[in-house]
Design an enzyme around this catalytic site. Sequence first.
Site, PDB file in Angstrom:
ATOM      1  N   GLY A 159       0.809  -1.214   0.000  1.00 48.78           N
ATOM      2  CA  GLY A 159       0.000   0.000   0.000  1.00 48.78           C
ATOM      3  C   GLY A 159       0.842   1.264   0.000  1.00 48.78           C
ATOM      4  O   GLY A 159       0.516   2.245  -0.680  1.00 48.78           O
ATOM      5  N   SER A 160       1.925   1.252   0.743  1.00 48.20           N
ATOM      6  CA  SER A 160       2.769   2.454   0.831  1.00 48.20           C
ATOM      7  C   SER A 160       3.370   2.798  -0.530  1.00 48.20           C
ATOM      8  O   SER A 160       3.354   3.962  -0.948  1.00 48.20           O
ATOM      9  CB  SER A 160       3.893   2.244   1.850  1.00 48.20           C
ATOM     10  OG  SER A 160       3.348   2.024   3.131  1.00 48.20           O
ATOM     11  N   GLN A 176      -7.835  -0.240   3.413  1.00 51.55           N
ATOM     12  CA  GLN A 176      -8.727  -0.786   4.450  1.00 51.55           C
ATOM     13  C   GLN A 176     -10.089  -1.213   3.893  1.00 51.55           C
ATOM     14  O   GLN A 176     -10.821  -1.944   4.545  1.00 51.55           O
ATOM     15  CB  GLN A 176      -8.951   0.249   5.559  1.00 51.55           C
ATOM     16  CG  GLN A 176      -7.732   0.533   6.409  1.00 51.55           C
ATOM     17  CD  GLN A 176      -7.364  -0.601   7.357  1.00 51.55           C
ATOM     18  OE1 GLN A 176      -8.213  -1.397   7.761  1.00 51.55           O
ATOM     19  NE2 GLN A 176      -6.096  -0.694   7.703  1.00 51.55           N
ATOM     20  N   CYS A 213       0.386   2.400  13.228  1.00 47.97           N
ATOM     21  CA  CYS A 213       1.425   3.262  12.676  1.00 47.97           C
ATOM     22  C   CYS A 213       1.810   4.362  13.640  1.00 47.97           C
ATOM     23  O   CYS A 213       2.866   4.950  13.531  1.00 47.97           O
ATOM     24  CB  CYS A 213       0.972   3.861  11.352  1.00 47.97           C
ATOM     25  SG  CYS A 213       0.413   2.605  10.215  1.00 47.97           S
ATOM     26  N   THR A 222      12.189  -7.764 -10.910  1.00 43.76           N
ATOM     27  CA  THR A 222      11.659  -9.121 -11.008  1.00 43.76           C
ATOM     28  C   THR A 222      10.487  -9.258 -10.038  1.00 43.76           C
ATOM     29  O   THR A 222      10.585  -8.881  -8.877  1.00 43.76           O
ATOM     30  CB  THR A 222      12.763 -10.153 -10.689  1.00 43.76           C
ATOM     31  OG1 THR A 222      13.806  -9.968 -11.635  1.00 43.76           O
ATOM     32  CG2 THR A 222      12.234 -11.576 -10.771  1.00 43.76           C
TER      33      THR A 222
HETATM   34  C1  LIG Z   1      -1.771  -0.558   6.013  1.00 42.61           C
HETATM   35  C2  LIG Z   1      -2.143   0.661   5.266  1.00 42.61           C
HETATM   36  C3  LIG Z   1      -1.286   1.216   4.294  1.00 42.61           C
HETATM   37  C4  LIG Z   1       0.094   0.674   4.033  1.00 42.61           C
HETATM   38  O1  LIG Z   1       0.095  -0.547   3.358  1.00 42.61           O
HETATM   39  P1  LIG Z   1       1.435  -1.442   3.382  1.00 42.61           P
HETATM   40  O2  LIG Z   1       1.135  -2.572   2.460  1.00 42.61           O
HETATM   41  O3  LIG Z   1       1.649  -1.870   4.802  1.00 42.61           O
HETATM   42  O4  LIG Z   1       2.542  -0.556   2.879  1.00 42.61           O
HETATM   43  C5  LIG Z   1      -1.717   2.319   3.604  1.00 42.61           C
HETATM   44  N1  LIG Z   1      -2.932   2.864   3.840  1.00 42.61           N
HETATM   45  C6  LIG Z   1      -3.778   2.358   4.750  1.00 42.61           C
HETATM   46  C7  LIG Z   1      -5.106   2.994   4.949  1.00 42.61           C
HETATM   47  C8  LIG Z   1      -3.415   1.253   5.503  1.00 42.61           C
HETATM   48  O5  LIG Z   1      -4.254   0.773   6.417  1.00 42.61           O
END
Ligand SMILES: *Cc1c(COP(=O)(O)O)cnc(C)c1O
Length: 380
Positions: free
Chosen positions: A72-73, A180, A327, A238
């Site tokens: 996600g990041s 989420q 976080c 990769t």
């Molecule tokens: C967990 C989360 C992320 C980050 O995702 P990762 O795969 O851990 O990098 C980003 N946004 C929200 C809302 C999250 O809950």
Amino acid sequence: MSDKIYLDYAATTFIRPEVITEINPYLSEFYANPSSLYFDGRQNKIAINRARKNVAELIKCNKNEVFFTSGGSESNNWALKGIAFANKSKGKKIVTSAIEHHSILTTCDFLSKNGFEIVYLPVNSQGRVDLNFLENCVSKDTLVVSINYANNEIGTIQPMKEIAEICKKNNVYFHTDAVQAVGHIDIDVKNIGIDLLSMSSHKIYGPKGCGALFIRDGVILDNLIHGGKQESFRRAGTENVTGIVGFGKAALLSNIELQTEKIRLYELKEYFLDKLLNENPNIILNNPDKFNTLPNNINISIPGIDSHEMLLKLENRNIYVSAGSACTAGNITGSHVLSAIGLAEDLAKSAIRISLGLLTTKNELDYVVEVIGQIINESI
Ligand SMILES: *Cc1c(COP(=O)(O)O)cnc(C)c1O
């Protein structure tokens, strides 16, 4: 599993056994590079594209609009930096909200140091963004509007369709961090009008270190990771085959179970809150909106008990929850989300997030209510 009561599914989830089974061959036998042209390589490429189809079906987009990332990041970084750098001749304004995940907020800090202008939308006491404010601040020189689909601390689901309409009217890209929301509630990117959407595997029972960015066909953005020709020349390196295969299986399963699991969790949440708040009328529910919140997210404040103290006391009874958000754990400045919804500082300091998931049962929640009651009694 152990007798541990895990109620921190919003921080991460266990990997489902079906997902582990699916990944196994790619950890051993099928280790070939997906770019290799011989049989084993082709098998890997096929597995990646099967996963791509499963992820696409979960958000109702085309298969060729899904690009795998490290999570996600990365997806959030890519969306914002990619759009900002590719479209800077159009303007420098980026609109986001005060309650975004840190991977959005710190990316915006970085972009603001690099000449972009960031506007933060205020939210109401339930975390909903101010649509009038949005309408007034979006202009021709706005590059992108980036708003969380559903908040990771208080579960608020944003008015996606309304935001998308404002963006469309102004010819501005709409990105959403849906980490989420994906796999928990129904998402239809075409119907809503979303241009870019971030996802993560480890929030839906897949492996960590994998995610994806949906990029609508036609959206112009720069690459974030430069290198080889993987992911249609848009995301080099990769492929994380085991991560991707696991993410794909997790996406398939959450899609199949979405409706039943969504209803089950909404019912469990209501049951738990009714019982907890009845027995402890001084507990405050930090997002009382019943309809625009995630089925699995509960954020409460227990006046007079510091959240870190509460966490340890619950841990002693084998219950695992989170303080505000994982976080911000260990971060003494407190939650930016709880402060943005106007929660008093002493209540914010006693906030805990309880997030439900696949293994959560009524029995577990009965025990949690009992334990919280005991802890409150001990503290008076
Ligand atoms: C967990 C989360 C992320 C980050 O995702 P990762 O795969 O851990 O990098 C980003 N946004 C929200 C809302 C999250 O809950």
